[in-house]
Design an enzyme around this catalytic site. Structure first.
Site, short mmCIF file in Angstrom:
data_model
loop_
_atom_site.label_atom_id
_atom_site.label_comp_id
_atom_site.label_asym_id
_atom_site.label_seq_id
_atom_site.Cartn_x
_atom_site.Cartn_y
_atom_site.Cartn_z
N ARG A 294 -42.71 22.23 13.63
CA ARG A 294 -41.82 22.77 14.68
C ARG A 294 -41.56 24.25 14.44
O ARG A 294 -41.43 24.69 13.30
CB ARG A 294 -40.47 22.03 14.68
CG ARG A 294 -40.60 20.56 15.07
CD ARG A 294 -39.29 19.81 14.88
NE ARG A 294 -39.52 18.59 14.15
CZ ARG A 294 -38.56 17.80 13.65
NH1 ARG A 294 -37.29 18.12 13.81
NH2 ARG A 294 -38.86 16.71 12.99
N HIS B 159 -29.57 15.53 10.65
CA HIS B 159 -29.61 15.30 9.20
C HIS B 159 -28.21 15.22 8.61
O HIS B 159 -28.01 15.46 7.41
CB HIS B 159 -30.37 16.42 8.46
CG HIS B 159 -31.82 16.56 8.85
ND1 HIS B 159 -32.39 17.78 9.13
CD2 HIS B 159 -32.80 15.65 8.99
CE1 HIS B 159 -33.67 17.62 9.43
NE2 HIS B 159 -33.94 16.33 9.35
N ASN C 121 -34.89 2.73 9.63
CA ASN C 121 -35.03 4.06 10.22
C ASN C 121 -36.32 4.04 11.04
O ASN C 121 -37.42 4.11 10.50
CB ASN C 121 -35.11 5.08 9.07
CG ASN C 121 -35.31 6.51 9.57
OD1 ASN C 121 -35.46 6.76 10.77
ND2 ASN C 121 -35.33 7.45 8.64
N ARG D 177 -30.43 3.96 11.37
CA ARG D 177 -30.31 5.40 11.57
C ARG D 177 -30.50 5.68 13.06
O ARG D 177 -31.51 5.29 13.65
CB ARG D 177 -31.39 6.15 10.78
CG ARG D 177 -31.33 7.66 11.03
CD ARG D 177 -32.52 8.41 10.48
NE ARG D 177 -32.37 9.84 10.71
CZ ARG D 177 -33.40 10.69 10.72
NH1 ARG D 177 -34.63 10.27 10.51
NH2 ARG D 177 -33.19 11.98 10.94
N GLU E 197 -30.49 9.16 2.22
CA GLU E 197 -29.90 8.80 3.51
C GLU E 197 -29.74 7.29 3.63
O GLU E 197 -28.78 6.80 4.21
CB GLU E 197 -30.80 9.33 4.66
CG GLU E 197 -30.76 10.84 4.79
CD GLU E 197 -31.98 11.41 5.48
OE1 GLU E 197 -33.08 11.39 4.87
OE2 GLU E 197 -31.87 11.88 6.62
N GLY F 68 -37.78 16.46 0.90
CA GLY F 68 -39.13 16.56 0.30
C GLY F 68 -39.47 17.94 -0.25
O GLY F 68 -39.92 18.06 -1.40
N1 LIG Z 1 -44.40 18.29 -4.71
C1 LIG Z 1 -44.17 18.82 -3.53
N2 LIG Z 1 -44.30 20.15 -3.33
C2 LIG Z 1 -44.09 20.71 -2.14
N3 LIG Z 1 -43.74 20.02 -1.04
C3 LIG Z 1 -43.59 18.69 -1.15
C4 LIG Z 1 -43.79 18.02 -2.39
N4 LIG Z 1 -43.57 16.69 -2.18
C5 LIG Z 1 -43.24 16.54 -0.89
N5 LIG Z 1 -43.26 17.74 -0.25
C6 LIG Z 1 -42.98 18.03 1.16
O1 LIG Z 1 -41.97 17.17 1.67
C7 LIG Z 1 -42.30 16.85 3.03
C8 LIG Z 1 -41.68 15.53 3.41
O2 LIG Z 1 -40.29 15.58 3.20
P1 LIG Z 1 -39.36 14.33 3.54
O3 LIG Z 1 -37.98 14.73 3.24
O4 LIG Z 1 -39.90 13.12 2.86
O5 LIG Z 1 -39.61 14.28 5.09
P2 LIG Z 1 -39.23 13.25 6.24
O6 LIG Z 1 -38.12 12.36 5.71
O7 LIG Z 1 -38.75 14.17 7.33
O8 LIG Z 1 -40.48 12.53 6.57
C9 LIG Z 1 -43.81 16.80 3.06
O9 LIG Z 1 -44.31 17.15 4.31
C10 LIG Z 1 -44.20 17.83 2.02
O10 LIG Z 1 -44.46 19.03 2.70
C1 LIG Z 2 -33.63 14.97 13.15
C2 LIG Z 2 -34.90 15.21 12.44
O1 LIG Z 2 -35.50 16.26 12.53
O2 LIG Z 2 -35.31 14.22 11.64
P1 LIG Z 2 -36.65 14.22 10.77
O3 LIG Z 2 -36.52 15.33 9.77
O4 LIG Z 2 -36.62 12.84 10.14
O5 LIG Z 2 -37.78 14.45 11.73
MG LIG Z 3 -36.16 12.66 6.30
#
Ligand SMILES: Nc1ncnc2c1ncn2[C@@H]1O[C@H](COP(=O)(O)OP(=O)(O)O)[C@@H](O)[C@H]1O
Ligand SMILES: CC(=O)OP(=O)(O)O
Ligand SMILES: [Mg+2]
Length: 401
Positions: free
Chosen positions: A241, A180, A7, A91, A385, A331
């Site tokens: 965003r 997503h 990814n 991805r 994913e 997350g």
């Molecule tokens: N324990 C937690 N409490 C609140 N928010 C969290 C926690 N752990 C992770 N996060 C949130 O999850 C976000 C990342 O989500 P994730 O799905 O891993 O994102 P991405 O794949 O888009 O990078 C972080 O920016 C954070 O805000």
């Molecule tokens: C499409 C998209 O927003 O992906 P990510 O959450 O990984 O930034």
């Molecule tokens: Mg993600």
């Protein structure tokens, strides 16, 4: 069969190596800050201490070369040779209208992904760099593209079209695509398994809330509407965003602040959302902490975030004429109990009743966090994913044999 999932983001590579015979994860990791002399590579192998290395990694090809070296290294490795990688799953964020399913990558597919660069300028170029680098280093392997947009290709036209002159769709394919999709599809399948009901009989609303955030209405296992649009900027409030705003704000701000279009676009993508409103952080952990510590701007950001998510859930319940279960994932969705609580607290009219104890003290794995009486079930389902991409990759490779 060993499958490597890649990814690629603008300055990062996330990777995960699977043995698909038993869906075991052999190794996974992350290369961050590609393009700098202080790139960070974190490599994890089950039951071993993680490897963390700082090095100069100038592009994705060099980054992937490092990853492959670690995978065959005597100490950090799990492979004798890179020849053992039978297939690579990539991805790809934007497949446009060209792809409603995953595909094996050939020159035509690369060209089609290239043609969609205009629609996802932040995401598709690094995805392509990853494909080029992986095909260069692993020429013996099959390469498969799995698209974020593919799952949403089932949306009806009245959901995916914007109320703009028709010519913009005909000429430039201006429409809602949604993202997503791999995650929304995965958690919907997991939800059906958890509820012990066929996916084809369920109305689901899936909330993928991580750095990027989107909400999807899923009926009969198909995406029927989703909150992200032509690009991943539309819809919910996110970490950095803005999501939905009045489009007239763009020319207004350009004039008042003497900004270029590029500067306003960057403001909406990188300096808005949680960080823009709170002035504190784009990370939900810090927003929740700030709220508990009495930071008013953090609390306001959290109220806006959950209010808008709740409005979208209400809209999708209306668009499907009902909902059986609401799913929280990614997350924020998997970890932030306060976000789930605030989002659900005014959904009583739908028949949502959260079990506050369960919500606050969540064991690992897929869980129901609503009360047994709740008319609509509320679920927390960890997304995966990478596993979904690995499954798709294996399926395509085997179907070609
Ligand atoms: N324990 C937690 N409490 C609140 N928010 C969290 C926690 N752990 C992770 N996060 C949130 O999850 C976000 C990342 O989500 P994730 O799905 O891993 O994102 P991405 O794949 O888009 O990078 C972080 O920016 C954070 O805000
Ligand atoms: C499409 C998209 O927003 O992906 P990510 O959450 O990984 O930034
Ligand atoms: Mg993600």
């Amino acid at each position: 069969m060993k499958v490597l999932v890649i990814n690629c983001g603008s300055s990062s590579i996330k990777y995960e190596l699977f043995d698909m015979d038993r869906e075991d994860v052999l190794a996974k990791g992350l290369v961050e800050r590609i393009g700098s002399d202080r790139s960070i590579l974190t490599h994890r192998v089950t039951d071993r201490e993680p490897w963390v290395e700082t090095a100069e990694i100038l592009d994705h090809r060099q980054g992937l070369n490092k990853v492959l070296a670690l995978l065959v290294d005597r100490e950090s490795g799990v492979l004798q040779s890179v020849e053992e990688v039978a297939a690579v799953g990539h991805r790809v964020v934007h497949g446009g209208e060209s792809f409603s399913e995953s595909v094996r990558i050939d020159a035509d597919v690369v060209r089609a992904i290239q043609e969609n660069v205009d629609l996802a300028p932040l995401h598709n170029p690094p995805n392509l760099s990853g494909i080029h680098a992986a095909r260069h280093h692993l020429p013996h392997a099959e390469h498969v593209a799995v698209f974020d947009t593919a799952f949403h290709q089932t949306m009806p036209d009245y959901a995916y079209l914007y109320a703009l002159p028709r010519v913009l769709y005909n000429k430039h394919k201006v429409r809602r695509y949604g993202f997503h999709g791999t995650s929304h599809q995965y958690v919907s399948q997991q939800a059906a398994a958890l509820l012990e009901q066929p996916l084809e009989t369920l109305k689901l609303i899936s909330c993928h809330i991580g750095n990027g955030a989107s909400c999807t209405a899923i009926q009969d296992g198909k995406s029927v509407d989703t909150s992200m649009g032509m690009t991943p900027l539309e819809g919910l409030m996110m970490g950095t965003r803005c999501g939905d705003i009045d489009p007239a704000i763009v020319p207004f701000v350009m004039a008042k602040e003497e900004l270029t279009l590029g500067e306003v676009t960057s403001m909406m993508n990188k300096h808005s959302g949680l960080i823009g409103v709170s002035g504190l952080s784009s990370d939900m952990r810090e927003i929740v902490e700030g709220t508990f510590e009495g930071n008013k701007q953090a609390k306001l950001a959290l109220q806006m975030y959950t209010y808008r998510l709740r409005k979208t859930i209400g809209a999708y319940a209306a668009s499907m004429d009902g909902v059986d279960a609401i799913i929280f994932t990614a997350g924020v969705g998997e970890n932030a109990s306060l976000v789930r609580e605030w989002t659900c607290r005014a959904l009583t009219y739908l028949g949502v009743e959260l079990d506050k104890e369960k919500n606050a003290h969540l064991p690992r794995g897929p869980q129901v966090i609503s009360t047994p009486e709740s008319k609509v079930k509320v679920l927390v389902i960890p997304t995966d994913e990478e596993l979904m991409i690995a499954r798709e990759t294996k399926r395509l490779v085997e179907s070609a044999l």
